[in-house]
Scaffold this active site. Structure first.
Site, PDB file in Angstrom:
ATOM      1  N   LYS A  38      10.035  36.359   9.713  1.00 51.63           N
ATOM      2  CA  LYS A  38      10.568  36.727  11.134  1.00 51.63           C
ATOM      3  C   LYS A  38       9.715  37.909  11.697  1.00 51.63           C
ATOM      4  O   LYS A  38       8.908  38.210  10.965  1.00 51.63           O
ATOM      5  CB  LYS A  38      11.919  37.188  10.835  1.00 51.63           C
ATOM      6  N   ARG A 134      27.281  43.571  10.624  1.00 48.90           N
ATOM      7  CA  ARG A 134      26.375  42.982  11.579  1.00 48.90           C
ATOM      8  C   ARG A 134      26.918  41.401  11.763  1.00 48.90           C
ATOM      9  O   ARG A 134      28.146  41.406  12.106  1.00 48.90           O
ATOM     10  CB  ARG A 134      24.832  42.893  11.314  1.00 48.90           C
ATOM     11  N   TYR A 264      -3.105  64.961  25.723  1.00 54.98           N
ATOM     12  CA  TYR A 264      -2.107  65.443  26.646  1.00 54.98           C
ATOM     13  C   TYR A 264      -1.563  66.853  26.179  1.00 54.98           C
ATOM     14  O   TYR A 264      -1.092  66.727  24.931  1.00 54.98           O
ATOM     15  CB  TYR A 264      -1.051  64.423  26.906  1.00 54.98           C
ATOM     16  N   MET A 312      -1.350  56.412  24.413  1.00 53.62           N
ATOM     17  CA  MET A 312      -1.023  55.051  24.791  1.00 53.62           C
ATOM     18  C   MET A 312      -2.456  53.902  24.020  1.00 53.62           C
ATOM     19  O   MET A 312      -1.938  53.248  23.278  1.00 53.62           O
ATOM     20  CB  MET A 312      -0.974  54.449  26.170  1.00 53.62           C
TER      21      MET A 312
END
Length: 375
Positions: A38, A134, A264, A312
């Site tokens: 998956k 679930r 940053y 990023m």
């Protein structure tokens, strides 16, 4: 490294993966081994990993949903496939035509499958909720679901193949309680006339440490990719080898004075005159931003810390006075045999699990496969 610019690669060792599958199959025997592919095989690439899983001894494959199963069928994979998460618009007709085993958690799913089956006889696995909360039928809904499936089986409309559930892996006590609830549900189903050829409950954790939960098949997921499902053992401790190595290369270097701010927010400043190496891997590629203050990458045989915030598209390494050149290989994580961090270490730095580290590796990171065998 690559003609791509900038270079970002996830190198997948298919023989390591096959070896892991063999190790797990041996541990689970005589139960059969299903391998979960998956989420694009936990970020490794679903089709090549599915083939490798079968080459390693898996007898069936688990996907999440019907479209993934159909992709594997289109790729020529004929082994049993199991899909279990469905919505009201799921293409049950296509799944039945492609001989996909279907997990069923609710009566509406069973009725939709029967309505879409045509002249075929689909094979279904009924799921009961044993505490994970679930999908899976509740204790209240379970008898009715079983009765309808038994009726359809007797009418030749489907094959009632299995009962199954999923453990929470919260504690030994919780899993033992869930096992008891599963056995109670099977007994209720048998009282309703069900005769299951297969029961399955265990995934990686219980498959390795809870023999009573193995039944006829174990659904191995993260362990097959070489990552431990436990907090108290690494994949290496379990005889497993991580299949994925994420690497890049130095894109630029610069010499800076003491006190120079980096990335940053300028949260990092150099302690002395130093060399900064820019690496084109960022949070869009799967580098957890939260891990930055603790993380390091391997460059020229030595680990260097990430300097400042993860961006990023890139991170910066403070390499001090150590020699470095544009194009030098940088490893984010791998099996750890050459001193590089492992995905499990990254999970610790990011306060998460190894599953998330490997599954979040971004799509622009090129997958490269090693040790392929003829399909």
């Amino acid at each position: 490294m690559s003609a791509l610019s900038p270079a970002r690669r996830a190198v997948i060792d298919l023989e390591a993966f096959r070896s892991n599958v063999r190790t797990l199959a041996e541990a689970a025997a005589p139960a059969e081994t299903m391998i979960a592919v998956k989420a694009d095989a936990y970020g490794h690439g679903m089709v090549p990993m599915a083939r490798a899983a079968l080459q390693g001894g898996a007898t069936s494959l688990a996907v999440l949903d019907i479209p993934a199963a159909l992709t594997l069928r289109d790729a020529g994979i004929e082994a049993p496939l199991f899909a279990w998460l469905h919505g009201p618009d799921s293409d049950f007709a296509a799944a039945v035509a492609a001989r996909v085993d279907l997990g069923v958690s609710a009566l509406w799913q069973l009725e939709a499958i029967l309505a879409a089956r045509g002249s075929a006889r689909p094979r279904v696995h009924l799921k009961v909720d044993t505490g994970l909360s679930r999908n899976g039928a509740s204790v209240q809904d379970w008898p009715g679901l079983v009765r309808r499936a038994v009726e359809a089986d007797a009418a030749g409309e489907l094959h009632l193949h299995a009962a199954w559930s999923h453990l929470a892996d919260a504690s030994v006590e919780d899993d033992e309680a869930a096992l008891a609830r599963f056995l109670e549900a099977v007994a209720v189903a048998e009282d309703e006339g069900a005769r299951f050829p297969l029961l399955h409950l265990a995934a990686s954790s219980a498959g390795l440490r809870m023999p009573a939960a193995r039944f006829g098949m174990v659904r191995f997921g993260i362990a097959a990719y070489g990552i431990s499902p436990f907090d108290d053992a690494t994949g290496a401790d379990l005889g497993l080898v991580p299949a994925m190595t994420v690497e890049s290369e130095v894109a630029s270097i610069k010499r800076v004075p003491a006190g120079h701010g980096v990335s940053y927010g300028l949260t990092y400043r150099t302690e002395g005159e130093s060399t900064l190496a820019l690496v084109p891997l960022g949070y869009a590629d799967g580098v957890p931003r939260v891990a930055g203050p603790r993380a390091s990458l391997l460059l020229n045989g030595r680990r260097f810390p990430i300097a400042g915030r993860v961006a990023m598209d890139q991170v910066v390494l403070d390499v001090g006075d150590h020699p470095v050149a544009v194009g030098d290989r940088v490893v984010m994580f791998g099996p750890g045999t050459a001193g590089e961090p492992t995905a499990e270490e990254w999970a610790d730095w990011a306060k998460t699990i190894g599953d998330e580290i490997i599954a979040r590796v971004g799509h622009r990171v090129q997958r490269v496969y090693r040790n392929e065998l003829p399909s």
